[in-house]
Design a protein around this motif. Structure first.
Motif, PDB file in Angstrom:
ATOM      1  N   GLU A 140       0.783  -1.238   0.000  1.00  0.00           N
ATOM      2  CA  GLU A 140       0.000   0.000   0.000  1.00  0.00           C
ATOM      3  C   GLU A 140       0.817   1.293   0.000  1.00  0.00           C
ATOM      4  O   GLU A 140       0.282   2.356  -0.314  1.00  0.00           O
ATOM      5  CB  GLU A 140      -0.933   0.004   1.213  1.00  0.00           C
ATOM      6  CG  GLU A 140      -1.923  -1.159   1.228  1.00  0.00           C
ATOM      7  CD  GLU A 140      -2.751  -1.205   2.496  1.00  0.00           C
ATOM      8  OE1 GLU A 140      -2.426  -0.449   3.443  1.00  0.00           O
ATOM      9  OE2 GLU A 140      -3.713  -2.000   2.557  1.00  0.00           O
ATOM     10  N   LYS A 141       2.101   1.238   0.350  1.00  0.00           N
ATOM     11  CA  LYS A 141       2.852   2.484   0.574  1.00  0.00           C
ATOM     12  C   LYS A 141       3.901   2.791  -0.495  1.00  0.00           C
ATOM     13  O   LYS A 141       4.880   3.490  -0.231  1.00  0.00           O
ATOM     14  CB  LYS A 141       3.497   2.444   1.960  1.00  0.00           C
ATOM     15  CG  LYS A 141       2.468   2.420   3.081  1.00  0.00           C
ATOM     16  CD  LYS A 141       3.095   2.560   4.452  1.00  0.00           C
ATOM     17  CE  LYS A 141       2.043   2.602   5.556  1.00  0.00           C
ATOM     18  NZ  LYS A 141       2.641   2.753   6.907  1.00  0.00           N
ATOM     19  N   ASP A 142       3.686   2.271  -1.689  1.00  0.00           N
ATOM     20  CA  ASP A 142       4.548   2.585  -2.836  1.00  0.00           C
ATOM     21  C   ASP A 142       6.030   2.477  -2.491  1.00  0.00           C
ATOM     22  O   ASP A 142       6.788   3.451  -2.599  1.00  0.00           O
ATOM     23  CB  ASP A 142       4.234   4.004  -3.329  1.00  0.00           C
ATOM     24  CG  ASP A 142       4.900   4.316  -4.666  1.00  0.00           C
ATOM     25  OD1 ASP A 142       5.215   3.374  -5.423  1.00  0.00           O
ATOM     26  OD2 ASP A 142       5.128   5.514  -4.939  1.00  0.00           O
ATOM     27  N   LEU A 188      -2.870  -8.484  -0.404  1.00  0.00           N
ATOM     28  CA  LEU A 188      -1.416  -8.426  -0.217  1.00  0.00           C
ATOM     29  C   LEU A 188      -0.690  -9.426  -1.111  1.00  0.00           C
ATOM     30  O   LEU A 188       0.534  -9.333  -1.266  1.00  0.00           O
ATOM     31  CB  LEU A 188      -1.055  -8.713   1.245  1.00  0.00           C
ATOM     32  CG  LEU A 188      -1.810  -7.937   2.329  1.00  0.00           C
ATOM     33  CD1 LEU A 188      -1.211  -8.240   3.696  1.00  0.00           C
ATOM     34  CD2 LEU A 188      -1.767  -6.444   2.036  1.00  0.00           C
ATOM     35  N   VAL A 189      -1.438 -10.368  -1.686  1.00  0.00           N
ATOM     36  CA  VAL A 189      -0.848 -11.417  -2.516  1.00  0.00           C
ATOM     37  C   VAL A 189      -1.026 -11.061  -3.991  1.00  0.00           C
ATOM     38  O   VAL A 189      -2.135 -10.764  -4.441  1.00  0.00           O
ATOM     39  CB  VAL A 189      -1.513 -12.779  -2.230  1.00  0.00           C
ATOM     40  CG1 VAL A 189      -0.869 -13.871  -3.081  1.00  0.00           C
ATOM     41  CG2 VAL A 189      -1.403 -13.120  -0.753  1.00  0.00           C
ATOM     42  N   ASN A 244       0.393   1.973  -8.131  1.00  0.00           N
ATOM     43  CA  ASN A 244      -0.065   0.898  -7.241  1.00  0.00           C
ATOM     44  C   ASN A 244       0.263  -0.440  -7.892  1.00  0.00           C
ATOM     45  O   ASN A 244      -0.617  -1.164  -8.372  1.00  0.00           O
ATOM     46  CB  ASN A 244      -1.569   1.040  -7.000  1.00  0.00           C
ATOM     47  CG  ASN A 244      -2.090   0.011  -6.007  1.00  0.00           C
ATOM     48  OD1 ASN A 244      -1.330  -0.541  -5.215  1.00  0.00           O
ATOM     49  ND2 ASN A 244      -3.380  -0.262  -6.071  1.00  0.00           N
ATOM     50  N   ASP A 245       1.550  -0.786  -7.937  1.00  0.00           N
ATOM     51  CA  ASP A 245       1.977  -1.961  -8.702  1.00  0.00           C
ATOM     52  C   ASP A 245       2.896  -2.900  -7.919  1.00  0.00           C
ATOM     53  O   ASP A 245       3.660  -3.665  -8.491  1.00  0.00           O
ATOM     54  CB  ASP A 245       2.681  -1.533  -9.994  1.00  0.00           C
ATOM     55  CG  ASP A 245       3.917  -0.678  -9.738  1.00  0.00           C
ATOM     56  OD1 ASP A 245       4.154  -0.315  -8.569  1.00  0.00           O
ATOM     57  OD2 ASP A 245       4.642  -0.387 -10.704  1.00  0.00           O
ATOM     58  N   VAL A 283       7.518  -7.658  -5.912  1.00  0.00           N
ATOM     59  CA  VAL A 283       6.930  -8.318  -4.748  1.00  0.00           C
ATOM     60  C   VAL A 283       7.933  -8.215  -3.608  1.00  0.00           C
ATOM     61  O   VAL A 283       9.130  -8.374  -3.810  1.00  0.00           O
ATOM     62  CB  VAL A 283       6.604  -9.796  -5.045  1.00  0.00           C
ATOM     63  CG1 VAL A 283       6.052 -10.480  -3.814  1.00  0.00           C
ATOM     64  CG2 VAL A 283       5.618  -9.897  -6.202  1.00  0.00           C
ATOM     65  N   GLY A 284       7.432  -7.931  -2.393  1.00  0.00           N
ATOM     66  CA  GLY A 284       8.339  -7.663  -1.278  1.00  0.00           C
ATOM     67  C   GLY A 284       8.833  -8.865  -0.519  1.00  0.00           C
ATOM     68  O   GLY A 284       9.903  -8.822   0.095  1.00  0.00           O
TER      69      GLY A 284
END
Length: 532
Positions: free
Chosen positions: A210-212, A285-286, A219-220, A308-309
């Protein structure tokens, strides 16, 4: 449990062996390096092994079945074995895909090899039932170092009908594939700490979504992505690592607690794990592409692109070739780091369970006491002698490895293809390499070594359920596993509400003979000694 006995057909004729078989004879003088390594072993004492014995070895445990066995004068490892325990080793290397046919041909002809590498516990049990393999139980107390070399789980896999009928084969590799990657640069930008619990992980993934975190104003980005294989199983694609936070895993994961079998895929903790993943799904989140992630290559592309984080991938993606692909695919090399697994609500903190020890070394029943003892002495030497270890695990000293500051340094990455091909036969001897030996893997990036070694702390013992064999009379087995896999995916994705969990269990009991399956599991676990 009544086991189905399979009788191998007696072959009418001996077919062509199609393998490299080396002959041994005459005096065997090792080179200085080999002699030095062997002379330090107590197994080399002449008064222990006065009679020189010929040992035939059916080695389908080789890491390179296409490599020919070299002449004795070139084969340093075989010279070392000959000197250490006074043997002439005759090694049979079956061609890939032909091992079973070749072994059965030898057996049918009455030419059973003395030492046989078997790839499955099913094969081990079947050959023993046919009177082909010896009971090693009376001999193993003479080899305490060999017994210490492998854990109880590996030795349990070598037991059958209350007897130890084999020695564990090569170590399986753990702590590499299921490494938890996280974008360290995103953590720093958003002023976040490395998560250590499921709740902290959720908040980090939420921020990543959500926080770029990449600062492109779009928003990717997503907090996590996993997948499932083409059979619809979640194992080793990321979601199973999340489940381990709650101490559970998909089908096949069976533990024993309080002297009772526990099916982890129907345990109440599985419902909690699915609820956690469903919460991630509901919060978006996925990465929605997870439904198409059915190969390792597809997941790698997500890792390389860096959108992806958090991901679960192989630690070797820290290596230079993978880092270069990141640059080619995503235009940069993301600041990925590998972190320890989260500590779950029940104290579980693990990446995976040790892979089941399916492969073993068995000895022919035709071998007399002297030969059995000599073979076990050879295996103890190969698996436990510290000076000999690099000669077997790495290759030829001066070619594949050398001593640097008193430690063996693997030189494989530096070798040309021509040199590697010339000495390809050393792969026949690499089975004693340790599964946690970072040097063996020749990692180039120090971060890979660090991650691999740190991961070893979070590899738990093999679950008892891994020792089970399929029940030939269980006609619902395939359908049951498919139903479980499909149901778990529906629950975690939200296609099926978790309020239907009890209905899921009831369906397993009424439609898929869950109780019959449990009864079979209990019986096998009792036979194996896990349930008293």
């Amino acid at each position: 449990m009544q086991r189905k006995k399979i009788i191998f057909p007696v072959l009418a004729a001996i077919v062509g062996l199609g393998a490299a078989v080396s002959g041994c004879g005459g005096k065997n003088e090792a080179d200085p390096a080999a002699a030095t390594a062997a002379s330090g072993s107590p197994k080399a004492e002449a008064n222990k092994f006065a009679n020189r014995l010929k040992i035939t070895m059916f080695n389908q445990g080789t890491f390179n079945a296409s490599a020919p066995v070299p002449p004795l004068e070139e084969d340093i490892q075989r010279q070392m074995l000959g000197k250490a325990v006074n043997i002439d080793l005759d090694m049979i290397i079956p061609q890939s895909g032909q091992a079973t046919t070749k072994l059965n041909t030898l057996i049918a002809g009455g030419d059973i090899p003395d030492l046989i590498f078997l790839k499955t516990r099913t094969d081990l049990a079947q050959y023993y039932d046919q009177g082909i393999l010896a009971d090693l139980t009376p001999y193993l107390e003479q080899f305490p170092e060999l017994k210490k070399r492998f854990g109880s789980g590996s030795w349990d896999a070598a037991k059958y009908k209350g007897k130890t009928i084999a020695v564990p084969g090569y170590d399986n590799v753990n702590g590499m594939i299921n490494s938890i990657y996280i974008r360290n640069d995103w953590l720093k930008k958003l002023n976040l700490k490395v998560p250590t619990t499921p709740d902290e992980l959720f908040e980090v993934m939420k921020a990543f979504t959500e926080k770029d975190p990449d600062g492109n104003g779009k928003n990717d980005t997503y907090g996590f992505i996993g997948g499932m294989n083409k059979e619809g199983t979640l194992t080793s694609y990321g979601f199973d690592t999340l489940m381990w936070m709650f101490g559970v895993n998909p089908p096949g994961a069976i533990d024993v607690k309080d002297n009772k079998a526990v099916m982890l895929f129907t345990d109440p903790k599985m419902k909690e794990a699915l609820s956690y993943i469903n919460k991630m799904m509901e919060a978006k989140l996925v990465d929605p592409d997870w439904v198409t992630m059915n190969t390792s290559d597809l997941l790698d592309q997500k890792l390389f692109k860096g959108k992806v984080g958090v991901m679960v991938r192989d630690a070797r993606r820290m290596e230079p070739d993978a880092q270069q692909k990141m640059k080619e695919v995503g235009g940069e090399i993301p600041d990925w780091v590998i972190i320890p697994p989260m500590k779950g609500p029940y104290g579980d903190q693990l990446l995976e369970r040790k892979t089941y020890q399916s492969n073993t070394w068995a000895i022919s029943v035709k071998a007399n006491k002297e030969k059995i003892t000599r073979i076990l002495a050879m295996l103890e030497y190969v698996f436990t002698d510290k000076e000999a270890y690099p000669h077997f695990a790495y290759g030829v000293k001066g070619i594949h490895w050398d001593l640097v500051d008193g430690k063996a340094k693997n030189k494989i990455p530096e070798l040309s293809k021509e040199v590697k091909d010339k000495y390809a036969w050393v792969d026949h001897y690499k089975f004693p390499r340790r599964g946690d030996d970072a040097e063996y893997f020749s990692f180039k990036n120090p971060k890979t070594i660090e991650a691999f070694e740190n991961n070893q702390k979070y590899v738990a013992p093999t679950l008892p359920g891994a020792s089970l064999t399929a029940d030939a009379n269980d006609t619902k087995a395939v359908e049951r596993v498919r139903f479980i896999n499909e149901s778990l995916i529906k629950f975690m994705s939200g296609k099926e509400p978790l309020s239907n969990w009890d209905s899921f269990i009831k369906t397993l009991e009424t439609k898929f003979d869950l109780q019959k399956y449990k009864d079979n599991v209990d019986q096998q676990l009792k036979e194996l000694g896990y349930i008293k």
